[in-house]
Scaffold this active site. Structure first.
Site, mmCIF file in Angstrom:
data_model
loop_
_atom_site.group_PDB
_atom_site.id
_atom_site.type_symbol
_atom_site.label_atom_id
_atom_site.label_comp_id
_atom_site.label_asym_id
_atom_site.label_seq_id
_atom_site.Cartn_x
_atom_site.Cartn_y
_atom_site.Cartn_z
ATOM 1 N N ALA A 119 74.845 41.065 9.553
ATOM 2 C CA ALA A 119 74.068 42.058 8.803
ATOM 3 C C ALA A 119 73.075 41.321 7.913
ATOM 4 O O ALA A 119 71.897 41.694 7.820
ATOM 5 C CB ALA A 119 74.994 42.940 7.967
ATOM 6 N N GLY A 144 82.048 43.862 14.669
ATOM 7 C CA GLY A 144 80.959 44.821 14.468
ATOM 8 C C GLY A 144 79.847 44.246 13.604
ATOM 9 O O GLY A 144 79.676 43.029 13.523
ATOM 10 N N ILE A 145 79.073 45.149 12.964
ATOM 11 C CA ILE A 145 77.983 44.663 12.109
ATOM 12 C C ILE A 145 78.615 44.236 10.790
ATOM 13 O O ILE A 145 78.624 44.971 9.815
ATOM 14 C CB ILE A 145 76.884 45.731 11.896
ATOM 15 C CG1 ILE A 145 76.315 46.172 13.265
ATOM 16 C CG2 ILE A 145 75.747 45.166 11.030
ATOM 17 C CD1 ILE A 145 75.090 47.052 13.187
ATOM 18 N N HIS A 146 79.199 43.067 10.761
ATOM 19 C CA HIS A 146 79.865 42.561 9.560
ATOM 20 C C HIS A 146 78.872 41.779 8.708
ATOM 21 O O HIS A 146 77.692 41.663 9.053
ATOM 22 C CB HIS A 146 81.108 41.754 9.909
ATOM 23 C CG HIS A 146 80.873 40.618 10.837
ATOM 24 N ND1 HIS A 146 81.012 39.308 10.462
ATOM 25 C CD2 HIS A 146 80.486 40.603 12.136
ATOM 26 C CE1 HIS A 146 80.732 38.538 11.504
ATOM 27 N NE2 HIS A 146 80.415 39.290 12.522
ATOM 28 N N ALA A 147 79.384 41.258 7.615
ATOM 29 C CA ALA A 147 78.506 40.697 6.593
ATOM 30 C C ALA A 147 77.505 39.666 7.128
ATOM 31 O O ALA A 147 76.313 39.766 6.858
ATOM 32 C CB ALA A 147 79.347 40.083 5.479
#
Lengths: 85, 537
Positions: free
Chosen positions: A19, A13-16
């Site tokens: 992002a 997903g929208i991980h570090a």
């Protein structure tokens, strides 16, 4: 305002990492860019808020771009999502 | 001797002195200040210094553990640059008229809590990153220099939790293992332990009194032993040298082909019984999965696993393996593997009884559910299906009919299906003898030597009294294997071995001579067998 929908294909997903890259990308523009998932919204230039949405693989988010050269910016951001998320 | 269990993070064995590592605490008290601008300036300066440290850490990590692992420090830099985080700190300083340390600690707690309360494991684990950056700036504000000096001797590190910045700063040559109470397999420390290749356990009830004592970390079993007795210590010295040997093999043989000196190539695949084993499959450089026992889905369940549950499990395996072949064996329950909800009767001779394909053919609804899940998953990778306990041509015809129906059913529903090879296990003498006929109906053979030997020799391997009669290399079994391979090749299909005999390196040459195409062995045996293949003429 210009907006588009995108379904996340990245495994976590929208991980570090993406992002962080997204924050860097949107900071290039003057427009206000928001990412919305299930009614919860975060400004795309704020890393923690963005991660706080907890966007996972398969989730669909709405990305809105307001102000400035919104057409062109939205196209750029959509391209970014396709390449990184 | 004290023995504690923990969650396995990375395998390996370490023996050495334990160092109980505790963070230097940065005690924070709330202090009223008059000059809030000065506090804000102090915070900004400390933050800038923290960014400078992180940039250096990034450079160091880049060299030591690679870009993917180093990236965390870039993320930390971006977190420190987060508008919301900084606004919160500045806001607390100016509104409450308090010191920077307090404002920062309160902000860090709030953000860490926000992540800790998230559902997803990945995002949950990010609260450790917030604590890490908070502590870093706090240390600078408090004037504490970071110290991750672990001394001169190599040690096993025991700690509550370890921040990624702490593990990276430790001297790699002096690290034997990590044992922590907190931390998850998603934490950066776990990823670093994997990259560095040292054993690591989490969820262990650590104790400060361990400091300076001798300890053993067994990353395979997930245990940590403090002050082991002499016999235990000796046992572990042996295990460790065997493990080191294996790791050395791994280094030299990883990425190499399974090829003999004269250029004969075979496939070396892994046998597994659970998706959790996938990690070891990758670590040992298997070319694919030659036997994936699907029983775990049935044995771990209280009732028949649904098509969707099975589909998800198979999909995960083929996706994880990328384009590599994954041969999934259909349900082989019965005999010694029982699930109550199947309602199987007690039998006098369970090994000769109602099991495997015999259940599938008399309970087609169970079989169809599994086949539907398998064919659906085939669209996501390179999946093959293998049917166990075959004795006759008629059985294979019935199976093929059902499989064909299931495929056309799925096609009618518009479900995408990949190219699926369908093969059978040769584990009964009947199948071996009939292998010329069977070969015309299937895409491959995989010889199950454990059952084939037991049925051919009429010897129960569980019965120790028969040990003197039992010969794993009995010429009858070897002749059957040779026949099966020959008949496979005559029909233009491939033949492999997925039983224990496949891992017996004293037979590797024999099998190569017979023209074997594939050997499927437990993951830990891949590299020793590769060595034997490469040494063969």
């Amino acid at each position: 305002m210009k907006s588009f929908e995108y379904t996340i294909t990245d495994e976590v997903g929208i991980h570090a990492r993406p992002a962080g890259l997204l924050v860097k990308e949107v900071k290039k523009y003057d427009s206000v860019i928001n990412v919305t998932k299930d009614g919860k919204s975060a400004e795309a230039k704020k890393l923690m808020a963005l991660m706080g949405l907890g966007v996972k693989q398969g989730d669909t988010v709405t990305v809105s771009v307001e102000g400035g050269d919104e057409e062109a910016v939205a196209a750029k951001i959509e391209e970014f999502f396709k390449n990184n998320l | 001797m004290d023995k504690k269990a923990g969650k396995k993070i990375f395998n390996g064995i370490a023996i050495g002195k334990i160092k109980f590592y505790s963070k230097k605490e940065n005690p924070v008290s709330r202090v009223k200040v008059e000059d809030t601008d000065a506090e804000i300036a102090r915070y900004e300066a400390a933050k800038d210094e923290a960014v400078k440290q992180l940039e250096q850490l990034y450079e160091k990590a880049l060299v030591e553990v690679g870009e993917a692992n180093a990236e965390i420090f870039n993320v930390h830099i971006m977190m420190l640059d987060d508008d919301d985080f900084n606004e919160s700190v500045l806001n607390i300083i100016s509104v409450q008229k308090v010191n920077a340390e307090y404002a920062l600690a309160a902000t860090g707690d709030n953000f860490a809590e926000m992540f800790a309360n998230m559902e997803d494991e990945y995002f949950k684990a990010r609260s450790a990153d917030i604590r890490d950056i908070t502590e870093r700036v706090l240390s600078i504000l408090c004037g504490n220099s970071e110290s991750t000096d672990i001394g001169e001797e190599p040690v096993i590190i025991a700690a509550e939790d370890l921040a990624p910045s702490e593990t990276v700063q430790m001297d790699k040559d002096k690290l034997l293992a990590f044992v922590t109470r907190l931390g998850s397999s998603n934490s950066h420390t776990a990823i670093l332990a994997r990259t560095m290749g040292i054993p690591a356990l989490a969820g262990v009830e650590i104790d400060p009194s361990w400091d300076g004592k001798i300890g053993i970390v067994d990353g395979y079993e997930g245990i940590c032993i403090v002050e082991p007795t002499m016999p235990v210590l000796e046992e572990y010295f042996k295990k460790k040298s065997a493990d080191d040997e294996q790791k050395k093999l791994l280094q030299t043989l990883k990425g190499k082909e399974n090829i003999t000196k004269s250029g004969q190539k075979i496939n070396l695949y892994a046998n597994i019984g659970n998706p959790n084993d996938l990690m070891t499959v990758m670590e040992n450089d298997a070319g694919g999965i030659g036997l994936f026992r699907s029983e775990f889905l049935y044995l771990e369940s209280e009732t028949y696993p649904t098509e969707e549950e099975q589909f998800q499990a198979y999909k995960k395996v083929v996706e994880t393996m990328g384009g590599k072949k994954v041969i999934i064996r259909t349900l082989d329950i019965g005999a010694d593997k029982q699930a109550n909800y199947f309602g199987l009767d007690k039998e006098e001779n369970p090994a000769l009884g109602y099991r495997a394909i015999r259940i599938c053919l008399t309970r087609p609804e169970v079989f169809r559910t599994q086949l539907r899940a398998l064919f659906r998953a085939s669209a996501y990778g390179n999946l093959a299906i293998m049917y166990p306990m075959i004795i006759s041509v008629d059985e294979v015809r019935s199976i093929k009919e059902i499989s064909k129906e299931v495929r056309s059913e799925l096609a009618a529903e518009g479900v995408q299906i990949g190219d699926v090879e369908e093969g059978i296990m040769i584990e009964t003498p009947a199948a071996a003898v009939m292998s010329d006929e069977l070969a015309k109906l299937v895409d491959f053979f995989s010889i199950g030597t454990n059952d084939l030997t037991q049925y051919t020799l009429a010897i129960d391997r569980q019965n120790a009294k028969l040990d003197d009669f039992y010969d794993a290399h009995h010429p009858a079994v070897l002749r059957l294997i040779e026949t099966v391979i020959k008949n496979a090749h005559k029909a233009g299909i491939w033949a492999g071995i997925c039983g224990e005999l496949g891992a017996d390196t004293t037979l590797t040459k024999t099998f190569l001579k017979m023209g074997i195409d594939e050997l499927s062995v437990s993951p830990g045996c891949i590299l020793p067998v590769r060595k034997a293949v490469r040494e063969a003429e």
